[in-house]
Enzyme design. Structure first.
Site, mmCIF file in Angstrom:
data_model
loop_
_atom_site.group_PDB
_atom_site.id
_atom_site.type_symbol
_atom_site.label_atom_id
_atom_site.label_comp_id
_atom_site.label_asym_id
_atom_site.label_seq_id
_atom_site.Cartn_x
_atom_site.Cartn_y
_atom_site.Cartn_z
ATOM 1 N N ARG A 1 0.802 -1.220 0.000
ATOM 2 C CA ARG A 1 0.000 0.000 0.000
ATOM 3 C C ARG A 1 0.839 1.275 0.000
ATOM 4 N NH1 ARG A 1 -2.922 -3.902 1.644
ATOM 5 N NH2 ARG A 1 -0.923 -4.517 2.479
ATOM 6 N N THR A 2 1.748 1.394 0.976
ATOM 7 C CA THR A 2 2.482 2.654 1.129
ATOM 8 C C THR A 2 3.342 2.909 -0.107
ATOM 9 O OG1 THR A 2 2.545 2.135 3.480
ATOM 10 C CG2 THR A 2 3.932 3.950 2.739
ATOM 11 N N LYS B 1 26.772 -4.058 -0.352
ATOM 12 C CA LYS B 1 28.238 -3.964 -0.170
ATOM 13 C C LYS B 1 28.558 -3.309 1.162
ATOM 14 C CE LYS B 1 28.517 -2.940 -5.081
ATOM 15 N NZ LYS B 1 28.734 -1.792 -5.985
ATOM 16 N N ARG C 1 11.070 3.741 3.930
ATOM 17 C CA ARG C 1 10.631 2.807 4.988
ATOM 18 C C ARG C 1 11.856 2.003 5.394
ATOM 19 N NH1 ARG C 1 5.470 -1.148 4.916
ATOM 20 N NH2 ARG C 1 4.501 0.887 5.307
ATOM 21 N N HIS D 1 4.307 6.062 11.519
ATOM 22 C CA HIS D 1 3.875 5.857 10.121
ATOM 23 C C HIS D 1 2.962 7.046 9.781
ATOM 24 C CE1 HIS D 1 2.809 4.030 6.448
ATOM 25 N NE2 HIS D 1 2.497 2.805 6.839
#
Ligand code: CP
Length: 317
Positions: free
Chosen positions: A59-60, A87, A109, A139
């Site tokens: 969704r986000t 790396k 996120r 959030h």
């Protein structure tokens, strides 16, 4: 900050408590305006937005991308699994790179709580940071789409009885929402097994049993059980959880006719909520996902207003 043109302007959006009530309502109202006018995709703008998801998301991630494309921004996708993170590059150096190559906004996120602090404190990183979820922290864009969904339904927050039920201690949704909903005048209840309820919730509302309050609620906000964050905890019984904390048909019938059910999703159907109640008349779960696009358009607007003002100020120096 509301700028000289009366528009909301934000350098970053990383937590809810940094926003005033006026700023929150400006975002919600701008999102409602986008929903009402539903503008078609705008012509291509010069700004670049990178979506950097270090944790899974449907969704986000995808609604930010739809919002960005509808506003005409150039979308740069970032796949952590094929990036130089492999790396050993740190998040700081990854975002420093994004800034150096001309990315205006990084939507991030990341599993680390408050990952954004060193990014927004950096004098070298020029990109704006939009928090798409930090660990068990916050959030903000989910909180804003939840506020929009409640405001659409009731037209206010004052005095609404809202229960947040489920995996509270791991939930960034609960933490962002409790701050704003209490500040906007809602009366909060928390429903969770004792091990998922910590002292931090006491400042915001009462710890209660679902069956003791269900008839009084205006909003029942269910949370996903976050199995991925339950390292080494006891075996979890879905049936036991559903019986004690879930929205069953019997409890659905006890909700007021005007009450609404919310869930940030993804939903564990049959655990937090009985399967067919996800799309029932009192559910706003699908509407929340739709509202996510409009809220994210409003967030991007506010960020670009800030950046455009900065450019003008630089030019006028
Ligand atoms: N509600 C939410 O954040 O969903 P995603 O994890 O799919 O983005």
């Amino acid at each position: 900050m509301i700028n000289q043109d009366g528009k909301l302007a934000l350098q970053h959006l990383v937590t809810m408590e940094t926003l005033s009530n006026e700023e929150v309502m400006a975002l919600v109202e701008n999102a409602q305006e986008y929903k009402k006018t539903n503008p078609s995709a705008q012509s291509l703008k010069e700004e670049f937005v990178a979506n950097m998801f270090f944790e899974s998301s449907t969704r986000t991630h995808k609604s930010f991308e739809v919002a960005e494309r509808r506003l005409g921004y150039k979308v740069v996708d970032f796949d952590a699994s094929t990036s130089s993170v492999n790396k050993g590059e740190t998040l700081y150096d990854t975002v420093l790179t994004m800034s150096a190559i001309g990315i205006d906004v990084c939507v991030i996120r990341h599993p680390q709580d408050s990952y954004y602090e060193e990014l927004i404190a950096s004098p070298t990183i020029k990109s704006s940071i939009v928090n798409g979820g930090d660990g068990s922290g916050q959030h903000p864009s989910q909180c804003l789409l939840d506020l929009m969904t409640i405001y659409e339904e009731f037209g206010h927050f004052d005095g609404l009885k809202i229960a947040i039920a489920g995996d509270l201690s791991h939930s960034r949704v609960a933490k962002s929402n409790m701050i704003m909903l209490k500040r906007l005048g809602a009366e909060l209840y928390f429903i969770a097994p004792d091990e998922w309820h910590t002292d931090e919730f006491d400042e915001y509302g009462k710890h209660v049993q679902l069956d003791d309050v269900i008839e009084e609620l205006d909003v029942l906000m269910l949370l996903r059980v976050q199995h991925e964050r339950h390292h080494g905890s006891e075996e979890f019984s879905e049936a036991k959880y559903n019986k004690e904390f879930g929205l069953t048909h019997e409890r659905y019938d006890r909700l007021k006719d005007t009450a609404i059910i919310m869930h940030p999703a993804p939903v564990n159907r049959g655990v937090e909520i009985d399967d067919d109640l996800v799309e029932s008349p009192k559910s706003r779960i699908v509407e929340q996902m739709t509202n996510g696009v409009y809220v994210r358009m409003a967030i991007l607007d506010a960020i670009m207003n800030y950046r455009n003002q900065q450019k003008l100020d630089e030019e006028n120096k």
